[in-house]
Design a protein around this motif. Structure first.
Motif: not given
Ligand code: ADP
Ligand code: MG
Length: 602
Positions: A259-263, A270-276, A282-283, A318-320
């Motif tokens: 599926i494609k689901h932008p949110a 979002k989970a990668y914020t500050d990590l990259i 990310p993949s 999903l983010r968590a």
């Protein structure tokens, strides 16, 4: 006045409807692969010729069809998968709209052979442009084979919209990956023009990813596993260090459907914020299992877009789940990856008298008189730069490349004043260089600026680039379709200083590179070049070169957050002003701002 309304014949209505479902060969591939899955197949073969223009055939060992179903399946709204509207909310199959085969048969010549396991004989149906030409008994293996020949043979307008074969094939390959990745227990083969591109054996999700992207790929991933009342999330996300500058493999599946689901895609990022760094992606390969009554997959004809009842809960989970996977596997997140934008200044201790910061620079240093000994003025790493920017050396020894010599390489911009030294620079937040000019305060984005400098140099050294032999040649691997495209690019890459050979169909060995490219970054550089190349579908030679140089410059440029020495900053400023278009990077980003003195404090 006479009546003017007619009811369109079915063949025309089907052709119109077909436009929604089948807009290119890849969409027909998707429908046929999904039907095979719905039929319970454990082995699926995909055979394609001329990127799907002349033949798309899917052979499965699924349940097969009865004689009358084999005829009926080409009718519009003919489906065995739902019976009433309520069934739409308990969907366990990929198809349910009953329009794929009707659409395909309206715009192609189709040959179907199918046999149910209990029958001795199968049935063959030939249909062209919605017209059944023949039906007869035949002997054939259990399961179904559908061959779609000459797609759009009767719709020239659509045929003319098709892109060149390498592009259409890469769309087909993408569809194949979306289906085969998440249906990992199934055996798949995929042939194009007689060449075996994929031979996948049923296994688990991780094994399927490794079969598709190479065994080394596993090292790039962390597992994700989270079970909640709303959703079970299972899959893999890339380690932050493997983030790429283009969105590459981002696969989100719901109940075995891509599926494609932008949110939801954003939730993972979002989970990668500050990590990259910004603009790195990310993949991921994530499978969400959700109660079918909580989703609506009937909002889009090709069913790649879905609606969830619990969207915000899913987002959070999903983010968590992704964060947990990243945290759990060895990342001390907050400590190691403080965002550079939000610098917190702790309050000064009592009685502390601040010292005025000192800037050390050599006022006699003239970047236009001196440059690196080998004329190499764009290095990637701060530590490597230092030797090239040694002030003492620049001062005491005559530079190997004079200003005049350099002008033949890079035309000088009006702003650069030969003979004048660049003012001392300050680095702010590890990313900006601040200096002064007669017209005001100069603020330079170091990464964008360096991209411009490296890009101009690469463009001006085409064919003259010095290849540096690698001590250990590096193997790079691509998917079969990407490998074909990569082969097309090799002559251009060789002009830029790469030496590339082939081993097998999908593996390439790089034995020399331009001096500044790190061998550990080769695969990601090539991946990025391929993504850009496919994205823009460039065909003209000059565009292709620009695209290559742009990707290389992005890879080679010094990154935001890299501390720079005084001399490095001055050199960069001087080099930047030697570029014909210094104020924007090759990808269109502003490299600098000049704040006039009267705007400094307003
Ligand atoms: P849908 O998949 O939405 O039902 P299709 O037009 O794709 O609609 O297929 C119509 C019907 O034909 C399916 O519902 C199924 O019963 C039958 N069918 C299609 N492909 C196969 C196959 N490979 N094996 C067995 N039955 C098939
Ligand atoms: Mg279907």
């Amino acid at each position: 006045m006479p009546d003017i309304i007619n009811i369109l014949p079915d063949s025309v209505a089907n052709q119109i409807a077909a436009g929604e479902v089948v807009d290119r060969p890849a969409s027909a591939v998707k429908e046929l692969l999904e039907n095979a899955l719905d039929a319970g197949a454990t082995k699926i073969q995909l055979i394609v010729k001329d990127a799907g223009r002349t033949l798309i055939q899917v052979i499965d060992n699924g349940c097969g069809m009865s004689d009358s179903d084999a005829r009926l399946c080409f009718e519009r709204h003919a489906t065995s998968k739902i019976h009433k509207a309520d069934d739409l909310f308990a969907i366990h199959t990929m198809g349910f709209r009953g329009e794929a085969l009707a659409s395909i048969a309206a715009i192609a010549q189709v040959e179907l052979r199918s046999k149910m396991h209990d029958n001795d004989l199968g049935t063959q149906v030939i249909i062209e442009g919605s017209d059944i030409k023949s039906q007869s008994s035949c002997s054939c293996p259990n399961g179904t084979s559908i061959a779609v020949k000459n797609l759009f043979y009767n719709v020239p307008a659509r045929r003319n919209f098709l892109k060149k074969d390498s592009i259409e094939l890469s769309h087909i390959e993408e569809i194949f990956k979306r289906v085969a990745l998440i249906n990992y227990t199934i055996d798949y083969t995929f042939y194009h023009n007689g060449k075996l591109l994929y031979d996948l054996h049923g296994g688990n999700f991780a094994e399927r990813i490794a079969q598709m992207y190479g065994q080394n790929y596993r090292e790039r991933l962390y597992p994700v596993d989270e079970s909640t009342d709303v959703v079970n999330v299972h899959g893999y996300v890339s380690k932050p260090e493997y983030a790429r500058k283009s969105r590459g493999e981002q696969y989100l599946f719901v109940n075995h459907r891509f599926i494609k689901h932008p949110a939801l895609n954003a939730a993972v990022e979002k989970a990668y914020t500050d990590l990259i760094p910004d603009h790195y992606y990310p993949s991921y390969f994530l499978h969400l299992e959700v109660d079918p009554s909580r989703i609506d997959i009937n909002i889009h004809p090709t069913k790649t877009e879905v609606k969830f009842i619990d969207e915000s809960a899913l987002f959070t989970i999903l983010r968590a789940a992704t964060k947990r996977a990243l945290g759990q596997f060895g990342l001390a997140t907050e400590l190691e990856f403080n965002p550079i934008q939000e610098v917190d200044f702790p309050p000064a201790p009592k009685g502390y008298v601040p010292k005025q910061p000192q800037v050390h620079y050599n006022p006699a240093y003239n970047p236009f008189k001196s440059t690196s000994k080998d004329g190499d003025f764009g290095r990637t790493k701060g530590s490597q730069w230092t030797s090239f920017f040694d002030l003492k050396e620049a001062n005491n020894e005559p530079a190997a490349t004079t200003h005049e010599e350099r002008q033949t390489l890079i035309p000088q911009a009006e702003t650069a004043q030969p003979g004048t030294s660049v003012q001392p620079c300050l680095q702010l937040m590890g990313s900006y260089i601040v200096s002064t000019m007669p017209s005001g305060l100069l603020v330079i984005d170091q990464q964008a600026a360096h991209e411009r400098v490296v890009y101009d140099r690469l463009m001006s050294t085409e064919g003259k680039a010095v290849a540096q032999q690698l001590l250990f040649p590096v193997n790079c691997q691509f998917s079969p379709a990407d490998a074909d495209i990569f082969s097309e690019l090799i002559p251009d890459l060789e002009k830029q200083g790469f030496v590339i050979g082939t081993i097998g169909q999908t593996t390439f060995v790089v034995s020399a590179t331009p001096a500044e490219i790190k061998d550990s970054e080769l695969q990601s550089l090539f991946d990025q070049i391929l993504t850009e190349y496919k994205g823009t579908m460039m065909q003209k030679f000059s565009d292709r070169r620009q695209c290559l140089c742009r990707s290389m410059a992005r890879q080679m440029a010094v990154k935001a957050g890299t501390p720079l020495e005084q001399a490095e900053m001055q050199q960069l400023v001087a080099d930047l002003f030697c570029c014909p278009v210094p104020h924007v990077s090759p990808s269109g980003k502003k490299t600098m701002a000049i704040i006039p003195p009267n705007k400094l404090i307003v």
